[in-house]
Design an enzyme around this catalytic site. Structure first.
Site, PDB file in Angstrom:
ATOM      1  N   CYS A  40       1.323  19.244 -20.333  1.00  0.00           N
ATOM      2  CA  CYS A  40       2.616  19.242 -21.142  1.00  0.00           C
ATOM      3  C   CYS A  40       2.170  19.022 -22.681  1.00  0.00           C
ATOM      4  O   CYS A  40       1.843  17.944 -22.931  1.00  0.00           O
ATOM      5  CB  CYS A  40       3.472  18.378 -20.531  1.00  0.00           C
ATOM      6  N   CYS A  43       4.350  16.471 -24.319  1.00  0.00           N
ATOM      7  CA  CYS A  43       4.049  15.193 -23.778  1.00  0.00           C
ATOM      8  C   CYS A  43       2.985  14.469 -24.883  1.00  0.00           C
ATOM      9  O   CYS A  43       2.685  13.498 -24.981  1.00  0.00           O
ATOM     10  CB  CYS A  43       3.564  15.109 -22.478  1.00  0.00           C
TER      11      CYS A  43
END
Length: 290
Positions: A40, A43
């Protein structure tokens, strides 16, 4: 994204350690739970900022990192739809959260909104040495004398309020608690005392134990009777039987009266001094909720 294991306030949360390291820890220190994944991109933007703040805030909160690929059970329990997603857990309960990436300034505002400031963590409480039981009435007399000699010492007044509760002097204890300054009003001891007062107040005009037990025998789904019986048991010193009633409420209807079963368990955990018993029932509660 590799977790910086040198940071004392950042850790990997798993289904195995979630109860102890997140729920139980949150009773003492707020826990920020970051749901993320290695693949991600956002993230990787948010994670380092959260870890930086965890270090800067120096224990005012701890950061629990949940890899959703490895911990799908936790992701499902929190109904995580996208990542990154962050939740704040305080007092054993999920109190707030947000999806996506926030700038550092907004993250600081989010923490401030919940009373979390840099360096605001409470000092660890040293384990008390085992001593002979103290007569609560004698303790009240001793503390009254100390408060009279140091009228500006609010910590002594909090100690006196706690001692008064053990003698049944709830009204005077409540007056002392109401007069505490803001910093002590949020002390763990004051929160525990408020929980004791709340339980005692629930018993005003409550039916006798025998009536409550008969009501439950006639209708096991009478959660109002179960709640009052649980409170009766805990106030009377039968903590396990009280917790059993609250846990049974949770089994039958966790949403009853806006989550009263879970709230009652958490309030009881703050009051009960038997750490092993509390730990056992905290695990039972978690198994029903997650």
């Amino acid at each position: 994204m590799t977790l910086d294991t040198t940071q004392p306030h950042v850790f990997d949360a798993t289904a195995a350690n979630f109860d102890a390291d997140v729920l139980r820890k949150s009773l003492e220190t707020p826990v920020l739970v970051d749901f993320w994944a290695e693949w991600c991109g956002p993230c990787k933007q948010l994670g380092p900022v959260l870890e930086k703040l965890a270090g800067e805030y120096n224990g005012a909160f701890v950061l629990a990192k949940v890899d959703v690929d490895k911990e799908q059970e936790l992701g499902a329990a929190f109904q995580v739809r996208s990542i990154p997603t962050v939740f704040l857990v305080k007092g054993g309960q999920l109190v707030d959260g947000f999806p996506g990436v926030l700038p550092e300034g907004q993250l600081r505002e989010f923490l401030k909104h919940h009373g979390i400031e840099p360096g605001a963590a409470a000092e660890p409480v040293a384990a008390e040495a085992e001593t002979a039981p103290v007569d609560p009435h004698a303790e009240v007399m001793r503390l009254r004398s100390e408060v009279a000699a140091a009228a500006d010492n609010d910590n002594l007044k909090l100690d006196l309020a706690l001692a008064l509760l053990k003698t049944g002097a709830a009204h005077e204890a409540e007056q002392l608690l109401d007069a505490l300054p803001a910093n002590l009003a949020h002390d763990d001891r004051a929160i525990s005392a408020r929980s004791r007062l709340g339980f005692a107040a629930l018993l005003d005009n409550a039916p006798p134990v025998e009536v409550l037990e008969a009501a439950i025998a006639g209708n096991p789904d009478d959660l109002r009777a179960r709640h009052l019986l649980g409170v009766q048991r805990i106030v009377a010193g039968d903590a396990q039987q009280g917790l059993e009633q609250f846990l049974e409420m949770l089994r039958r209807d966790r949403s009853y009266e806006d989550g009263l079963p879970r709230k009652s368990l958490i309030d009881a955990f703050r009051i009960i001094e038997d750490e092993d018993l509390v730990g056992a029932y905290r695990r039972k509660m978690s198994s029903l909720l997650f």
